[in-house]
Design an enzyme around this catalytic site. Sequence first.
Site, mmCIF file in Angstrom:
data_model
loop_
_atom_site.group_PDB
_atom_site.id
_atom_site.type_symbol
_atom_site.label_atom_id
_atom_site.label_comp_id
_atom_site.label_asym_id
_atom_site.label_seq_id
_atom_site.Cartn_x
_atom_site.Cartn_y
_atom_site.Cartn_z
ATOM 1 N N CYS A 34 -3.458 4.829 9.694
ATOM 2 C CA CYS A 34 -4.202 5.241 8.505
ATOM 3 C C CYS A 34 -5.639 5.585 8.860
ATOM 4 O O CYS A 34 -6.144 5.216 9.907
ATOM 5 C CB CYS A 34 -4.264 4.094 7.482
ATOM 6 S SG CYS A 34 -2.699 3.744 6.701
ATOM 7 N N CYS A 38 -8.098 4.451 3.611
ATOM 8 C CA CYS A 38 -6.778 4.344 2.973
ATOM 9 C C CYS A 38 -6.710 3.123 2.055
ATOM 10 O O CYS A 38 -7.332 2.095 2.304
ATOM 11 C CB CYS A 38 -5.677 4.235 4.031
ATOM 12 S SG CYS A 38 -4.016 4.193 3.308
ATOM 13 N N CYS A 64 0.294 7.932 8.075
ATOM 14 C CA CYS A 64 0.528 7.395 6.723
ATOM 15 C C CYS A 64 0.692 8.553 5.740
ATOM 16 O O CYS A 64 -0.023 9.545 5.814
ATOM 17 C CB CYS A 64 -0.668 6.523 6.330
ATOM 18 S SG CYS A 64 -0.734 6.061 4.598
ATOM 19 N N CYS A 67 -2.628 8.488 3.006
ATOM 20 C CA CYS A 67 -3.995 8.926 3.329
ATOM 21 C C CYS A 67 -4.033 10.101 4.311
ATOM 22 O O CYS A 67 -5.105 10.638 4.576
ATOM 23 C CB CYS A 67 -4.819 7.758 3.864
ATOM 24 S SG CYS A 67 -4.236 7.147 5.468
HETATM 25 ZN ZN LIG Z 1 -2.879 5.285 4.834
#
Ligand SMILES: [Zn+2]
Length: 344
Positions: A34, A38, A64, A67
Amino acid sequence: MLYSDDHCWQIMQQRDANYDGLFFIGVMTTKIYCRPSCCARPLRQNVRFFADAQSAQQAGLRACKRCHPDSISPEIRTINTICRFLDLQETPPSLRDLASRFGYSPFHLTRMFKAHLGISPRQYSDAIRKKRLASALSQKHTVTHAALDAGYATPNSLYYTNPLGVSPRHYRNGGSGLQIWYATIPATIGLLLVAQTAKGICFVAFADDETHATNIIRSEFPAATITCDQVMVADAILCVNNLLNNQPNYHDIPIDIRATAFQQRVWDALRTIPRGTTLSYAAIAQQIGQPTASRAVAQACASNPLAIIVPCHRVISQSGARGNYRWGSQRKATLLDHEVSADA
Ligand SMILES: [Zn+2]
C-alpha cells in the site's frame, strides 16, 4: 530506506499522503502493498516497509486495490521527495540550487510544483517558514529568537525600509467581500492585535484580552469574513512587534488600508516623527500645509487603523498634555515613557 521503520509507522498512522511514493507498506499476511495514505489498518507485526514498489513486488506482494500504490506517478514521487527535503532546510535553497540538486531546470521544477501543488518551490518554503514561525512564537520568550529559530535571516542582515510601501486601497463598505486574518500576541500594554488581507496589513490595535480583540476586529470590519489564524499573520505580527520594541525588521510587509487623501497626508506626516519624540496636533497641521486644521488632524489620529506603524501616539496637545489615544490614554502614556526611556 530513507526513513526508519518507526518513522514509517508513524506516518502511516497519520495516513499522510505527503509521503506517497517515498516508501511502501507491505502487509505480509495479506500479501499486498500500500501507499502510506491507504485506509487499510494492518497490525504492526504484519507490516514491512519497502523503499519502492519494485522491492515490494519482488517480496511476492501485489498492489492494493484500494489505494493503487502502483499508480503513483514519478512526478508525485519527485514532488514529495523535494517537499520533504525542503521541510528540513533551515534556510531555503535558491531555486537554481534546488533544481540542480534534483536534476531539473528551474523552469521545469517550478512548472511541476505549480501543476501539482499550485505554488512555486519558493512559496512552499515560505509557507513552511511561516508555520515554523507561528509555532515558535507561541513557545519562545522573544520574537527575535522565534524568528531566528524559524529560519529568518540573522539580525546582521536585517533591514527595515518602508512599511507603507503599497498604495492604500479602498475597501468596500465594512470590508464586504473581504477575507481578513488576524492574530494576537502579548505585549507589555495588552494584547497586540494584527490583521491582514491577502494584500497586506489592514489593522493594528491593542486589546485587553482575546474576547476584546475579537470584538474590536469585528466592529472594524463588520461585513468581512474574519478568521483567527496565527500562521497567516505570523510575518505581519512579527513585523509590528519588532517595530513596537524598536528591533530591526526582517522584511517589509505591505499595507492595505482605506484612507482619504487628508488622512493619508496626516498619517504620512506622523510616520516622520522619530521614536522618543512628540509633536503637537498643531505642528502636524502646519507640516501638511493646513495650519488651521488641528482638529481634523486629531480626528485623523483617532481614526488611525494602524497603531504603532503609524505612530499616532507621538502626537500630543500643544499644552504638553498627552491627550487621547484610540487604544486608551494610559497605553499612550506607557508607550511614550517606554520610547523615551529605552532610547535615553
Ligand atoms: Zn492500500
